[in-house]
Design an enzyme around this catalytic site. Structure first.
Site, mmCIF file in Angstrom:
data_model
loop_
_atom_site.group_PDB
_atom_site.id
_atom_site.type_symbol
_atom_site.label_atom_id
_atom_site.label_comp_id
_atom_site.label_asym_id
_atom_site.label_seq_id
_atom_site.Cartn_x
_atom_site.Cartn_y
_atom_site.Cartn_z
ATOM 1 N N HIS A 61 17.255 -59.494 -35.540
ATOM 2 C CA HIS A 61 18.344 -60.424 -36.134
ATOM 3 C C HIS A 61 18.823 -61.295 -34.864
ATOM 4 O O HIS A 61 18.572 -62.493 -34.819
ATOM 5 C CB HIS A 61 19.474 -59.572 -36.460
ATOM 6 N N GLU A 106 20.505 -68.500 -34.074
ATOM 7 C CA GLU A 106 20.763 -67.483 -33.018
ATOM 8 C C GLU A 106 21.015 -67.918 -31.505
ATOM 9 O O GLU A 106 22.017 -67.662 -30.875
ATOM 10 C CB GLU A 106 19.825 -66.200 -33.203
ATOM 11 N N HIS A 147 24.721 -67.845 -30.274
ATOM 12 C CA HIS A 147 24.902 -66.811 -29.304
ATOM 13 C C HIS A 147 24.474 -67.100 -28.031
ATOM 14 O O HIS A 147 24.965 -66.787 -26.846
ATOM 15 C CB HIS A 147 24.453 -65.461 -29.860
#
Length: 434
Positions: free
Chosen positions: A87, A156, A160
Site C-alpha cells: 500500500h 503515495e 507521503h
C-alpha cells in the site's frame, strides 16, 4: 510454472543502499531513534521529524474486477496469489496525526519514465538495483484497486514521500552526491518501501501459523495478531477487514534510526486505536474469490449534506455551520457540501465554490475554492450507517477558531493538531447527510 507460486520461487532480493557512493548520510552514529530525542537534533537530514513513525502498509485485495479471471489475469490485477501487496510507506507524526502533500514542488506525475531515466540504468555499480528492475517489482507487488497501478505509486509519493524530511533534495546535496536532483529521492522512496515490504512477508508469516486463504475457514483476531506479532519482535501489528469481515490490510509501525536511507527500522507497537475486524469469524479469502452473499465494493461513494460545528467548547450554548468558502457562521443557511471517496482512501470535500484544502501557510486554515482536484486536500471521514459522521484531516479531528461569528459575520476555522487546542473556540465538524 504456476503463477501462484511466482512469488515463492523468485525469492526476490532486498536492495540496500549500503554501497551507493556519494549519498551515504554523514550522520552521528549515536543519533537517537525517531520520536525519542530529549534535545533538538540540529541536522534534519539525519533525524526524521515530525514524521518519525513509519507505517509499512500492505493490502490483501482479493476482489477481481470481473468473474472468471484466469491466473495470469489475477496476478496482473491483484499481484501474486501467495503474497500481500504494497500500500505504501507513511511517515506519521510522533504526537499523532500525519502530514500530507507537504511540498507540491516535489510532486511527480510519472514513475515509469522516471525509473527508466539513464541515471538509474547506466550499469552504475553504486546502485544496488536499476530503475528498470525496480519498476518490474513495483509492477508485480504494488497494485492499486482500480487497475491503474502507477497512479497509486504517484499518489503515495506525492501524499507521503514528499513529507519525509531526510530525503529532501538538499540532503542529497549535503551528502556530496553528484548531479542528484529530486528524482533520486523518488527512486529511493520506492526502493526502500519495497525493501521493507519484502522483510515483512505477511503471507509467509500467516502460512507458517496455519492461517491460509480459504473460502470456508475463518480465524480469530487473536490468532492473526499473535502470528504477526511473533515475527515482528513481539510488537502489536494492526490488521483491517472489509465489510465481509475478511482480512484486507496489515500495518506495521516502526521507529527509524537516522536518515531514511539508513533503512534502520525498529518495530514498535501499533498505535491504531481499534480495528474494524470482529473478534471471531475473520475470513481470509483467496484472490479472485467473490462472495456471493454481498455486492462488490462501492469504490466511488459520495455523500451530500451540511457541516455543523459540534460540541463547541465542550457544550457551550453556541452554534454554527460551514458556508461555501469553508468559514464558520452562526446565523443564516449552511452550504451544501459533498464528500467524495478518493481512489486510494480518504475523501475530497467540495462545495459549489470549489474543492477544500488545509492551507499550512495560513495556520492550517480550511479553504474551499480550488477548481482543480489536484489542489484538493484529502479528509478523514468515517460515516455511520446513516451517512453522518465527523470530518478530520491527517488523522486529527480537532478544529478551532479565534473569533465567534455573531449575527451575519463569518470566521475562518483551522485544523488543530495538538491535544491542547490553543484556539479560543474548540469543536468537531459533523457532516449531516441530506
Amino acid at each position: 510454472m504456476l503463477l501462484k507460486n511466482l512469488h515463492s520461487l523468485l525469492q526476490l532480493p532486498i536492495f540496500s543502499n549500503g554501497a551507493d557512493k556519494g549519498i551515504e548520510p554523514n550522520c552521528p552514529i549515536n543519533i537517537p531513534l525517531s520520536c525519542s530525542n530529549k534535545t533538538d537534533i540540529d541536522n534534519s537530514c539525519c533525524f526524521e521529524y515530525p514524521g518519525g513513525i513509519f507505517l509499512q502498509t500492505q493490502f490483501w485485495n482479493y476482489f477481481p474486477s470481473k468473474n472468471d479471471l484466469n491466473e495470469t489475469e489475477l496476478v496482473k490485477e491483484l499481484g501474486p496469489l501467495d503474497s500481500f501487496t504494497i500500500h505504501g510507506l507513511w511517515p506519521d507524526n510522533c504526537h499523532g496525526g500525519y502530514q500530507q502533500f507537504c511540498n507540491r514542488s516535489l510532486q511527480i506525475d510519472d514513475v515509469y519514465y522516471l525509473l527508466h531515466d539513464k541515471k538509474f540504468n547506466n550499469n552504475d555499480t553504486s546502485l544496488q538495483i536499476s530503475g528498470e528492475k525496480l519498476l518490474e517489482y513495483l509492477d508485480l507487488y504494488w497494485k492499486s484497486n482500480n487497475g491503474n497501478h502507477e497512479s497509486l505509486w504517484i499518489h503515495e509519493f506525492n501524499k507521503h514521500g514528499t513529507c519525509i524530511s531526510t530525503i529532501r533534495p538538499e540532503c542529497y546535496t549535503e551528502w556530496g552526491a553528484n548531479s542528484v536532483d529530486r528524482k533520486r529521492a523518488v527512486y529511493d522512496y520506492f526502493r526502500i518501501t519495497y525493501n521493507l515490504f519484502k522483510k515483512l512477508d505477511t503471507f509467509s508469516t500467516l502460512e507458517k501459523n496455519n492461517i491460509v486463504p480459504s473460502v470456508d475457514n475463518s480465524y480469530s483476531l487473536e490468532q492473526i495478531e499473535a502470528a504477526l506479532s511473533k515475527e515482528f519482535e513481539g510488537k502489536k501489528v494492526f490488521i483491517g477487514c472489509d465489510r465481509h469481515n475478511s482480512l484486507n490490510e496489515v500495518w506495521y509501525y516502526n521507529h527509524l534510526k537516522g536518515s531514511l536511507l539508513s533503512e534502520m527500522f525498529v518495530p514498535m507497537d501499533s498505535l491504531a486505536i481499534r480495528t474494524n475486524c470482529k473478534k471471531d469469524g475473520i475470513k481470509f479469502f483467496p484472490k479472485g474469490y467473490v462472495p456471493t452473499f454481498r455486492r462488490r465494493p462501492n469504490k466511488g461513494a459520495r455523500y451530500r449534506g451540511v457541516v455543523r460545528l459540534s460540541n463547541i467548547n465542550n457544550g457551550d450554548q453556541m452554534q454554527g455551520f460551514l458556508i461555501k468558502n469553508g468559514h464558520w457562521m452562526s446565523q443564516g443557511t449552511p452550504a451544501n457540501y459533498e464528500l467524495i471517496k478518493s481512489p486510494y482512501g480518504n475523501y475530497y470535500l467540495r462545495t459549489n465554490q470549489g474543492f477544500c484544502d488545509i492551507i499550512s501557510s495560513s495556520s492550517n486554515e480550511l479553504v474551499c475554492k480550488f477548481r482543480n482536484i489536484k489542489d484538493a486536500g484529502q479528509f478523514d471521514f468515517d460515516p455511520t450507517k446513516g451517512g453522518d459522521g465527523y470530518i478530520g484531516y491527517s488523522g486529527n479531528y480537532n478544529w478551532g477558531g479565534d473569533t465567534y461569528p455573531r449575527r451575519r459575520n463569518q470566521s475562518p476555522i483551522f485544523s488543530v493538531d495538538d491535544e491542547q487546542n490553543s484556539k479560543k473556540y474548540k469543536f468537531k465538524l459533523k457532516f449531516i447527510k441530506n
